[in-house]
Scaffold this motif. Sequence first.
Motif, PDB file in Angstrom:
ATOM      1  N   ALA A  31       0.762  -1.342  -0.119  1.00 61.52           N
ATOM      2  CA  ALA A  31       0.407   0.069   0.169  1.00 61.52           C
ATOM      3  C   ALA A  31       1.154   1.073   0.072  1.00 61.52           C
ATOM      4  O   ALA A  31       0.443   2.313  -0.040  1.00 61.52           O
ATOM      5  N   GLN A  32       2.250   0.824   0.230  1.00 64.39           N
ATOM      6  CA  GLN A  32       2.864   2.254   0.399  1.00 64.39           C
ATOM      7  C   GLN A  32       3.875   2.588  -0.482  1.00 64.39           C
ATOM      8  O   GLN A  32       4.611   3.380  -1.120  1.00 64.39           O
ATOM      9  N   ILE A  33       3.909   1.288  -1.659  1.00 69.67           N
ATOM     10  CA  ILE A  33       4.811   1.824  -3.235  1.00 69.67           C
ATOM     11  C   ILE A  33       4.025   2.426  -3.407  1.00 69.67           C
ATOM     12  O   ILE A  33       3.042   1.748  -4.753  1.00 69.67           O
ATOM     13  N   SER A  34       4.527   3.471  -4.382  1.00 68.96           N
ATOM     14  CA  SER A  34       3.541   4.116  -5.246  1.00 68.96           C
ATOM     15  C   SER A  34       3.242   3.262  -6.569  1.00 68.96           C
ATOM     16  O   SER A  34       3.083   3.379  -8.121  1.00 68.96           O
ATOM     17  N   THR A  35       4.427   2.582  -7.499  1.00 66.99           N
ATOM     18  CA  THR A  35       4.720   2.140  -9.277  1.00 66.99           C
ATOM     19  C   THR A  35       5.333   0.575  -8.398  1.00 66.99           C
ATOM     20  O   THR A  35       5.628  -0.145  -9.337  1.00 66.99           O
ATOM     21  N   PRO A  36       4.333  -0.681  -7.955  1.00 61.28           N
ATOM     22  CA  PRO A  36       4.913  -1.653  -8.153  1.00 61.28           C
ATOM     23  C   PRO A  36       4.312  -2.480  -9.716  1.00 61.28           C
ATOM     24  O   PRO A  36       3.544  -2.050  -9.941  1.00 61.28           O
ATOM     25  N   ALA A  37       5.513  -3.066  -9.234  1.00 59.11           N
ATOM     26  CA  ALA A  37       5.452  -4.253 -10.425  1.00 59.11           C
ATOM     27  C   ALA A  37       5.467  -5.837 -10.870  1.00 59.11           C
ATOM     28  O   ALA A  37       6.625  -5.926  -9.681  1.00 59.11           O
ATOM     29  N   GLY A  38       4.527  -6.767 -11.273  1.00 54.02           N
ATOM     30  CA  GLY A  38       5.155  -7.705 -10.785  1.00 54.02           C
ATOM     31  C   GLY A  38       4.147  -8.263  -9.468  1.00 54.02           C
ATOM     32  O   GLY A  38       3.261  -7.311  -9.418  1.00 54.02           O
ATOM     33  N   VAL A  39       4.846  -9.508  -9.164  1.00 49.95           N
ATOM     34  CA  VAL A  39       3.212  -9.832  -8.197  1.00 49.95           C
ATOM     35  C   VAL A  39       3.817  -9.368  -6.324  1.00 49.95           C
ATOM     36  O   VAL A  39       4.991  -9.137  -6.743  1.00 49.95           O
ATOM     37  N   LEU A  40       2.310  -9.096  -5.921  1.00 53.70           N
ATOM     38  CA  LEU A  40       3.186  -8.537  -4.571  1.00 53.70           C
ATOM     39  C   LEU A  40       1.765  -8.460  -3.122  1.00 53.70           C
ATOM     40  O   LEU A  40       0.649  -8.152  -4.351  1.00 53.70           O
ATOM     41  N   ALA A  41       2.029  -9.194  -2.487  1.00 50.94           N
ATOM     42  CA  ALA A  41       1.162  -8.736  -1.426  1.00 50.94           C
ATOM     43  C   ALA A  41       0.050 -10.125  -2.187  1.00 50.94           C
ATOM     44  O   ALA A  41      -1.389  -9.480  -2.309  1.00 50.94           O
ATOM     45  N   GLY A  42       0.408 -10.919  -3.070  1.00 50.79           N
ATOM     46  CA  GLY A  42      -1.228 -12.049  -3.371  1.00 50.79           C
ATOM     47  C   GLY A  42      -1.660 -11.173  -4.440  1.00 50.79           C
ATOM     48  O   GLY A  42      -2.670 -11.314  -5.159  1.00 50.79           O
ATOM     49  N   LYS A  43      -1.196  -9.943  -5.743  1.00 53.63           N
ATOM     50  CA  LYS A  43      -2.154  -9.869  -6.438  1.00 53.63           C
ATOM     51  C   LYS A  43      -0.740  -9.316  -7.394  1.00 53.63           C
ATOM     52  O   LYS A  43       0.273  -8.952  -7.052  1.00 53.63           O
ATOM     53  N   LEU A  44      -1.189  -9.075  -8.710  1.00 47.07           N
ATOM     54  CA  LEU A  44      -0.309  -8.569 -10.510  1.00 47.07           C
ATOM     55  C   LEU A  44      -0.363  -7.622 -10.260  1.00 47.07           C
ATOM     56  O   LEU A  44      -1.677  -7.197  -9.820  1.00 47.07           O
ATOM     57  N   TYR A  45       0.597  -6.919 -10.554  1.00 50.00           N
ATOM     58  CA  TYR A  45       1.040  -5.358 -10.456  1.00 50.00           C
ATOM     59  C   TYR A  45       1.198  -5.423 -12.371  1.00 50.00           C
ATOM     60  O   TYR A  45       2.182  -5.458 -12.319  1.00 50.00           O
ATOM     61  N   PRO A  46       0.711  -5.200 -12.843  1.00 50.24           N
ATOM     62  CA  PRO A  46       1.339  -5.243 -14.717  1.00 50.24           C
ATOM     63  C   PRO A  46       2.493  -4.189 -14.596  1.00 50.24           C
ATOM     64  O   PRO A  46       2.111  -2.609 -14.511  1.00 50.24           O
ATOM     65  N   ALA A  47       3.311  -4.348 -15.304  1.00 48.85           N
ATOM     66  CA  ALA A  47       4.732  -3.097 -15.269  1.00 48.85           C
ATOM     67  C   ALA A  47       4.071  -2.288 -16.580  1.00 48.85           C
ATOM     68  O   ALA A  47       3.948  -0.858 -16.189  1.00 48.85           O
ATOM     69  N   SER A  48       3.139  -2.418 -17.204  1.00 50.92           N
ATOM     70  CA  SER A  48       2.328  -0.806 -18.316  1.00 50.92           C
ATOM     71  C   SER A  48       1.748  -0.373 -16.957  1.00 50.92           C
ATOM     72  O   SER A  48       1.857   0.863 -17.368  1.00 50.92           O
ATOM     73  N   GLU A  49       0.949  -0.704 -16.157  1.00 50.71           N
ATOM     74  CA  GLU A  49       0.681   0.819 -15.511  1.00 50.71           C
ATOM     75  C   GLU A  49       1.609   1.156 -14.264  1.00 50.71           C
ATOM     76  O   GLU A  49       1.844   2.343 -14.368  1.00 50.71           O
ATOM     77  N   ARG A  50       3.509   0.509 -14.158  1.00 52.99           N
ATOM     78  CA  ARG A  50       4.194   1.406 -14.063  1.00 52.99           C
ATOM     79  C   ARG A  50       4.673   2.200 -14.822  1.00 52.99           C
ATOM     80  O   ARG A  50       5.211   3.497 -14.773  1.00 52.99           O
ATOM     81  N   ARG A  51       5.086   1.335 -16.338  1.00 56.33           N
ATOM     82  CA  ARG A  51       5.473   2.432 -17.348  1.00 56.33           C
ATOM     83  C   ARG A  51       4.984   3.867 -17.751  1.00 56.33           C
ATOM     84  O   ARG A  51       5.072   5.221 -17.633  1.00 56.33           O
ATOM     85  N   LEU A  52       3.412   3.894 -17.754  1.00 58.06           N
ATOM     86  CA  LEU A  52       2.423   4.533 -17.901  1.00 58.06           C
ATOM     87  C   LEU A  52       2.889   5.708 -16.376  1.00 58.06           C
ATOM     88  O   LEU A  52       2.358   6.758 -16.609  1.00 58.06           O
ATOM     89  N   PHE A  53       2.715   5.544 -15.003  1.00 54.04           N
ATOM     90  CA  PHE A  53       3.009   6.212 -14.115  1.00 54.04           C
ATOM     91  C   PHE A  53       4.215   7.300 -14.272  1.00 54.04           C
ATOM     92  O   PHE A  53       4.423   8.300 -14.298  1.00 54.04           O
ATOM     93  N   GLU A  54       5.236   6.449 -14.968  1.00 58.02           N
ATOM     94  CA  GLU A  54       6.505   7.086 -14.840  1.00 58.02           C
ATOM     95  C   GLU A  54       6.886   7.638 -16.043  1.00 58.02           C
ATOM     96  O   GLU A  54       7.461   8.338 -15.788  1.00 58.02           O
ATOM     97  N   ALA A  55       5.849   7.577 -16.489  1.00 56.68           N
ATOM     98  CA  ALA A  55       5.720   8.468 -18.677  1.00 56.68           C
ATOM     99  C   ALA A  55       5.028   9.592 -17.782  1.00 56.68           C
ATOM    100  O   ALA A  55       5.693  10.703 -18.158  1.00 56.68           O
TER     101      ALA A  55
END
Length: 123
Positions: free
Chosen positions: A58-82
């Motif tokens: 909950a404290q990580i702004s742009t996770p990517a991969g599997v964290l805490a039993g949930k998948l965080y797609p890297a595309s969302e991370r790229r969009l955030f970084e962009a």
Amino acid sequence: MNTPNWTRAHCRNNPQQWDHELDPRQPESTAQRHTRYKKSIELCRTCPALTACRQLAAQISTPAGVLAGKLYPASERRLFEASHARVSHEDVESAFNQLMSSLRSQSRRHPVVDRHSPRIHSA
């Protein structure tokens, strides 16, 4: 608040299994990645450190991969970084100077009349 005990976390022995990319030098197929994600999520959801991991996630702004039993797609991370790309000081200063120049030019062409004073004021 208690300090989490990460020693029994399932990801501790092989953290790369939970990453978005296993190893960029050895690409995996989409099917292989999905299989790895599925296994990681299953292990994650039975992990003794899951509660602490969810708090951390909950404290990580742009996770990517599997964290805490949930998948965080890297595309969302790229969009955030962009969308949060760093802008140089020179670019900001240049944009500001262009804006100010435009405003000065407009105020010379369109003077503002103050209703409370008979004089014409520049904006």
